[in-house]
Design a protein around this motif. Structure first.
Motif, mmCIF file in Angstrom:
data_model
loop_
_atom_site.group_PDB
_atom_site.id
_atom_site.type_symbol
_atom_site.label_atom_id
_atom_site.label_comp_id
_atom_site.label_asym_id
_atom_site.label_seq_id
_atom_site.Cartn_x
_atom_site.Cartn_y
_atom_site.Cartn_z
ATOM 1 N N GLU A 53 16.597 2.900 -3.504
ATOM 2 C CA GLU A 53 16.437 3.933 -2.547
ATOM 3 C C GLU A 53 16.449 3.796 -1.214
ATOM 4 N N ARG A 54 17.214 3.749 -0.476
ATOM 5 C CA ARG A 54 17.339 3.633 1.161
ATOM 6 C C ARG A 54 16.919 4.532 1.819
ATOM 7 N N PRO A 55 16.673 5.823 1.566
ATOM 8 C CA PRO A 55 16.057 6.574 2.213
ATOM 9 C C PRO A 55 14.548 6.494 2.679
ATOM 10 N N ILE A 56 14.158 5.540 1.788
ATOM 11 C CA ILE A 56 12.633 5.113 2.267
ATOM 12 C C ILE A 56 12.407 4.092 3.220
ATOM 13 N N GLU A 57 11.622 4.008 3.991
ATOM 14 C CA GLU A 57 11.299 3.142 4.813
ATOM 15 C C GLU A 57 10.647 1.701 4.029
ATOM 16 N N ARG A 58 11.101 0.790 4.576
ATOM 17 C CA ARG A 58 11.040 -0.823 3.776
ATOM 18 C C ARG A 58 9.285 -1.034 3.930
ATOM 19 N N PRO A 59 8.908 -0.985 5.166
ATOM 20 C CA PRO A 59 7.396 -1.294 5.154
ATOM 21 C C PRO A 59 6.387 -0.298 4.676
ATOM 22 N N ILE A 60 6.338 -0.110 3.191
ATOM 23 C CA ILE A 60 5.394 0.922 2.864
ATOM 24 C C ILE A 60 4.254 0.148 2.358
ATOM 25 N N LEU A 85 -2.013 10.284 -6.503
ATOM 26 C CA LEU A 85 -2.284 9.504 -5.201
ATOM 27 C C LEU A 85 -2.323 8.096 -5.582
ATOM 28 N N GLY A 86 -1.875 7.366 -4.804
ATOM 29 C CA GLY A 86 -2.026 5.855 -4.922
ATOM 30 C C GLY A 86 -1.640 5.089 -3.666
ATOM 31 N N LEU A 87 -1.646 3.687 -3.944
ATOM 32 C CA LEU A 87 -1.364 2.959 -2.988
ATOM 33 C C LEU A 87 -0.313 1.818 -3.124
ATOM 34 N N ALA A 88 0.527 1.736 -2.336
ATOM 35 C CA ALA A 88 1.926 0.817 -2.715
ATOM 36 C C ALA A 88 1.461 -0.632 -2.276
ATOM 37 N N ARG A 89 2.025 -1.262 -3.078
ATOM 38 C CA ARG A 89 2.077 -2.870 -2.711
ATOM 39 C C ARG A 89 3.347 -3.573 -3.371
ATOM 40 N N PRO A 90 3.675 -4.514 -2.605
ATOM 41 C CA PRO A 90 4.905 -5.219 -3.202
ATOM 42 C C PRO A 90 4.965 -5.710 -4.787
ATOM 43 N N ILE A 91 6.085 -5.717 -5.392
ATOM 44 C CA ILE A 91 6.045 -5.688 -6.679
ATOM 45 C C ILE A 91 5.972 -7.547 -7.026
ATOM 46 N N ARG A 92 5.134 -7.949 -7.850
ATOM 47 C CA ARG A 92 4.610 -9.145 -8.124
ATOM 48 C C ARG A 92 5.400 -9.492 -9.330
ATOM 49 N N ASP A 93 5.363 -10.965 -9.742
ATOM 50 C CA ASP A 93 5.611 -11.380 -11.194
ATOM 51 C C ASP A 93 4.809 -10.738 -11.981
ATOM 52 N N GLY A 94 5.337 -10.212 -13.149
ATOM 53 C CA GLY A 94 4.809 -9.830 -14.274
ATOM 54 C C GLY A 94 4.763 -8.159 -14.152
ATOM 55 N N ASP A 95 5.241 -7.664 -13.079
ATOM 56 C CA ASP A 95 4.926 -6.063 -12.768
ATOM 57 C C ASP A 95 6.152 -5.201 -13.565
ATOM 58 N N LYS A 96 7.306 -5.971 -13.519
ATOM 59 C CA LYS A 96 8.528 -5.580 -14.148
ATOM 60 C C LYS A 96 8.406 -5.664 -15.685
ATOM 61 N N PHE A 110 14.419 -4.217 -9.183
ATOM 62 C CA PHE A 110 13.088 -4.257 -8.529
ATOM 63 C C PHE A 110 12.882 -5.560 -7.849
ATOM 64 N N GLU A 111 13.682 -6.168 -7.234
ATOM 65 C CA GLU A 111 13.738 -7.328 -6.662
ATOM 66 C C GLU A 111 12.822 -7.003 -5.247
ATOM 67 N N THR A 112 13.059 -5.897 -4.641
ATOM 68 C CA THR A 112 12.494 -5.595 -3.344
ATOM 69 C C THR A 112 11.782 -4.472 -3.319
ATOM 70 N N GLY A 113 11.150 -4.006 -4.687
ATOM 71 C CA GLY A 113 10.424 -2.855 -4.527
ATOM 72 C C GLY A 113 8.916 -2.748 -4.610
ATOM 73 N N VAL A 114 8.403 -1.675 -4.720
ATOM 74 C CA VAL A 114 7.120 -1.593 -4.610
ATOM 75 C C VAL A 114 6.450 -1.141 -6.125
ATOM 76 N N ARG A 115 5.029 -1.387 -6.176
ATOM 77 C CA ARG A 115 4.336 -0.954 -7.254
ATOM 78 C C ARG A 115 3.317 0.226 -6.612
ATOM 79 N N VAL A 116 3.201 1.295 -7.039
ATOM 80 C CA VAL A 116 2.337 2.331 -6.680
ATOM 81 C C VAL A 116 1.345 2.275 -7.614
#
Length: 131
Positions: A53-60, A85-96, A110-116
């Motif tokens: 999803e390139r259109p979204i900024e990485r530091p979210i 509504l939620g809060l974004a955080r980096p994907i961690r082991d076990g999220d996927k 989902f190597e560089t994704g976020v979990r909302v």
């Protein structure tokens, strides 16, 4: 048409079926919403693959996220809208989820994704008028 209010549990069921991947309108920190592919996990949380999803900024990470999913029945039988509504955080082991669920949408690794982490989903279902 009458509207029916949906519970959080009903919203999770709607956005996660028939597939767990769905397009949604995603707004980061109040910015303009973008149509992104979301993978629904857990009790309504979402995974978003930032490589895909390139259109979204990485530091979210740590920023508030608003989401909206809409479905309109093609046969005129009503539809539904779910927002959250939620809060974004980096994907961690076990999220996927392993194995990844079947979906007709293209989802990344989902190597560089976020979990909302969704606080709560709310929704409404529009039903056709009873005659």
């Amino acid at each position: 048409m009458r509207e029916v209010t949906l519970t959080h549990r009903e919203c999770v069921k709607l956005i996660g079926s028939p597939e767990r991947a769905r397009y949604g309108m995603v707004s980061v920190d109040g910015r303009e919403p973008r149509r992104l592919t979301c993978l629904i996990v857990g009790d309504g949380d979402l995974l978003i693959d930032l490589d895909r999803e390139r259109p979204i900024e990485r530091p979210i990470a740590g920023r508030p996220i608003a989401v909206e999913f809409t479905h309109h029945d093609q046969r005129g039988n009503g539809g539904w809208t779910v927002t959250g509504l939620g809060l974004a955080r980096p994907i961690r082991d076990g999220d996927k989820p392993i194995p990844m669920p079947y979906t007709t949408l293209t989802v990344g690794a989902f190597e560089t994704g976020v979990r909302v982490c969704i606080a709560r989903l709310t929704g409404r279902r529009t039903r056709p008028t009873q005659i």
